[in-house]
Design a protein around this motif. Structure first.
Motif, PDB file in Angstrom:
ATOM      1  N   GLY A  52     -46.189  11.588 -32.813  1.00  0.00           N
ATOM      2  CA  GLY A  52     -45.495  12.612 -32.016  1.00  0.00           C
ATOM      3  C   GLY A  52     -45.625  14.012 -32.584  1.00  0.00           C
ATOM      4  O   GLY A  52     -44.894  14.923 -32.186  1.00  0.00           O
ATOM      5  N   THR A  79     -42.811  10.509 -29.520  1.00  0.00           N
ATOM      6  CA  THR A  79     -43.860   9.492 -29.342  1.00  0.00           C
ATOM      7  C   THR A  79     -43.749   8.828 -27.968  1.00  0.00           C
ATOM      8  O   THR A  79     -44.750   8.413 -27.400  1.00  0.00           O
ATOM      9  CB  THR A  79     -43.797   8.392 -30.439  1.00  0.00           C
ATOM     10  N   VAL A  80     -42.537   8.726 -27.431  1.00  0.00           N
ATOM     11  CA  VAL A  80     -42.363   8.143 -26.103  1.00  0.00           C
ATOM     12  C   VAL A  80     -42.944   9.082 -25.044  1.00  0.00           C
ATOM     13  O   VAL A  80     -43.594   8.643 -24.086  1.00  0.00           O
ATOM     14  CB  VAL A  80     -40.883   7.821 -25.821  1.00  0.00           C
ATOM     15  N   ASN A  82     -45.417  11.159 -25.483  1.00  0.00           N
ATOM     16  CA  ASN A  82     -46.876  10.998 -25.577  1.00  0.00           C
ATOM     17  C   ASN A  82     -47.328   9.682 -24.961  1.00  0.00           C
ATOM     18  O   ASN A  82     -48.369   9.613 -24.303  1.00  0.00           O
ATOM     19  CB  ASN A  82     -47.320  11.060 -27.040  1.00  0.00           C
ATOM     20  N   GLY A  83     -46.537   8.629 -25.183  1.00  0.00           N
ATOM     21  CA  GLY A  83     -46.862   7.336 -24.593  1.00  0.00           C
ATOM     22  C   GLY A  83     -46.863   7.384 -23.081  1.00  0.00           C
ATOM     23  O   GLY A  83     -47.738   6.814 -22.418  1.00  0.00           O
ATOM     24  N   GLN A  87     -49.992   6.769 -20.705  1.00  0.00           N
ATOM     25  CA  GLN A  87     -49.807   5.757 -19.661  1.00  0.00           C
ATOM     26  C   GLN A  87     -50.261   6.297 -18.300  1.00  0.00           C
ATOM     27  O   GLN A  87     -50.990   5.629 -17.553  1.00  0.00           O
ATOM     28  CB  GLN A  87     -48.339   5.346 -19.601  1.00  0.00           C
ATOM     29  N   LEU A  99     -45.353   0.314 -21.145  1.00  0.00           N
ATOM     30  CA  LEU A  99     -44.826   1.108 -22.256  1.00  0.00           C
ATOM     31  C   LEU A  99     -43.600   0.395 -22.788  1.00  0.00           C
ATOM     32  O   LEU A  99     -42.652   0.135 -22.040  1.00  0.00           O
ATOM     33  CB  LEU A  99     -44.471   2.517 -21.782  1.00  0.00           C
ATOM     34  N   SER A 101     -40.602   0.449 -25.737  1.00  0.00           N
ATOM     35  CA  SER A 101     -39.947   1.357 -26.676  1.00  0.00           C
ATOM     36  C   SER A 101     -39.059   0.586 -27.647  1.00  0.00           C
ATOM     37  O   SER A 101     -38.357  -0.354 -27.260  1.00  0.00           O
ATOM     38  CB  SER A 101     -39.098   2.372 -25.907  1.00  0.00           C
ATOM     39  N   ALA A 109     -39.013   2.804 -19.939  1.00  0.00           N
ATOM     40  CA  ALA A 109     -39.818   1.896 -20.762  1.00  0.00           C
ATOM     41  C   ALA A 109     -39.093   0.567 -20.942  1.00  0.00           C
ATOM     42  O   ALA A 109     -37.867   0.509 -20.928  1.00  0.00           O
ATOM     43  CB  ALA A 109     -40.078   2.522 -22.139  1.00  0.00           C
ATOM     44  N   ILE A 128     -48.485   0.013 -24.688  1.00  0.00           N
ATOM     45  CA  ILE A 128     -48.246   1.196 -25.518  1.00  0.00           C
ATOM     46  C   ILE A 128     -46.896   1.010 -26.199  1.00  0.00           C
ATOM     47  O   ILE A 128     -45.878   0.804 -25.533  1.00  0.00           O
ATOM     48  CB  ILE A 128     -48.236   2.478 -24.661  1.00  0.00           C
ATOM     49  N   GLY A 130     -43.933   2.628 -28.124  1.00  0.00           N
ATOM     50  CA  GLY A 130     -43.341   3.934 -28.368  1.00  0.00           C
ATOM     51  C   GLY A 130     -42.138   3.852 -29.302  1.00  0.00           C
ATOM     52  O   GLY A 130     -41.625   2.772 -29.596  1.00  0.00           O
ATOM     53  N   THR A 140     -45.185   6.482 -37.838  1.00  0.00           N
ATOM     54  CA  THR A 140     -45.881   5.737 -36.782  1.00  0.00           C
ATOM     55  C   THR A 140     -47.060   4.940 -37.356  1.00  0.00           C
ATOM     56  O   THR A 140     -47.501   3.981 -36.741  1.00  0.00           O
ATOM     57  CB  THR A 140     -46.372   6.671 -35.657  1.00  0.00           C
TER      58      THR A 140
END
Length: 235
Positions: A52, A79-80, A82-83, A87, A99, A101, A109, A128, A130, A140
């Protein structure tokens, strides 16, 4: 036949910036989506962990007044975001994604559930992961190592801006030489900073190979999963 059946691709948040100083570049997201599709077309199961740092990077507590744990949670939310961006890029070109999380946010998510993640992969969906591990004080990189072990991935592919591991930073030292292969023990002895120590130790203890390669070079990801020697193998 591809060499690897199931991979975990670890990307840095900064890689999404492209030439920008902040945020994300839609061209980079589109390029990464095409690269990922090229390997799913081979039948490879793909899981993703993305950082992130393009949105928020944990800063010095003394400078910002934000305590470390609080700042780490802010980074997890980045990061979520970006995910979700990745996506959208993947689904735009016809891939099915999920996705998951590590922090509950049901509207956007799924919660991370190991068995469900494996089932998605078996059905050909790109998963993905997150929000890191859901815990402060873990990067990460550590989330990537942990998830790769949990889903029984064959390898971690760490996409960076350089084409492998060098004796020194090749962007700063023109005399730096590249390793084609290196052992976990050599990395520790020579203090080669591939991942943070927690992430690296997880891989070492579980004999999970890591390949560091240049994600920005078109076609390298596909050639890598097909078995070509690209980047640096840590084993």
């Amino acid at each position: 036949m591809p060499k690897y059946k199931r991979i975990l691709l670890k990307l840095s948040g900064e890689s999404l910036m492209g030439d920008k100083n902040f945020g994300m570049d839609s061209e980079v997201i589109s390029q990464y989506a095409r690269e990922i599709k090229s390997v799913t077309d081979l039948g490879v199961e793909v899981a993703l962990v993305i950082g992130g740092g393009n949105i928020y990077r944990g800063m010095n507590e003394a400078e910002t007044g934000i305590e470390r744990a609080h700042g780490d949670y802010m980074g997890m939310l980045a990061t979520v975001i970006n995910g979700m961006a990745l996506q959208a890029g993947l689904e735009k070109i016809g891939l099915f994604t999920r996705l998951q999380s590590a922090i509950k946010m049901e509207q956007i998510a799924e919660p991370y559930i190991r068995r469900r993640a494996i089932r998605h992969l078996e059905k050909g969906r790109v998963v993905i992961f997150g929000a890191g591990t859901g815990n402060p004080y873990f990067t990460t990189d550590t989330a990537g190592s942990l998830r790769a072990i949990e889903i029984s991935a064959d390898v971690i592919l760490k996409g960076t801006r350089v084409d492998g591991v060098y004796t020194a930073d090749p962007e700063k030292d023109p005399t730096a030489t590249k390793y084609d292969e290196v052992t976990y023990q050599e990395c520790l002895t020579k203090n080669l900073r591939i991942m943070d120590m927690t992430a690296f130790t997880l891989c070492m203890e579980n004999s999970l190979p890591i390949i560091v390669f240049d994600m920005n070079r078109p076609g390298d990801l596909k050639r890598l999963v097909e078995g070509e020697k690209i980047g640096t193998l840590i084993h």
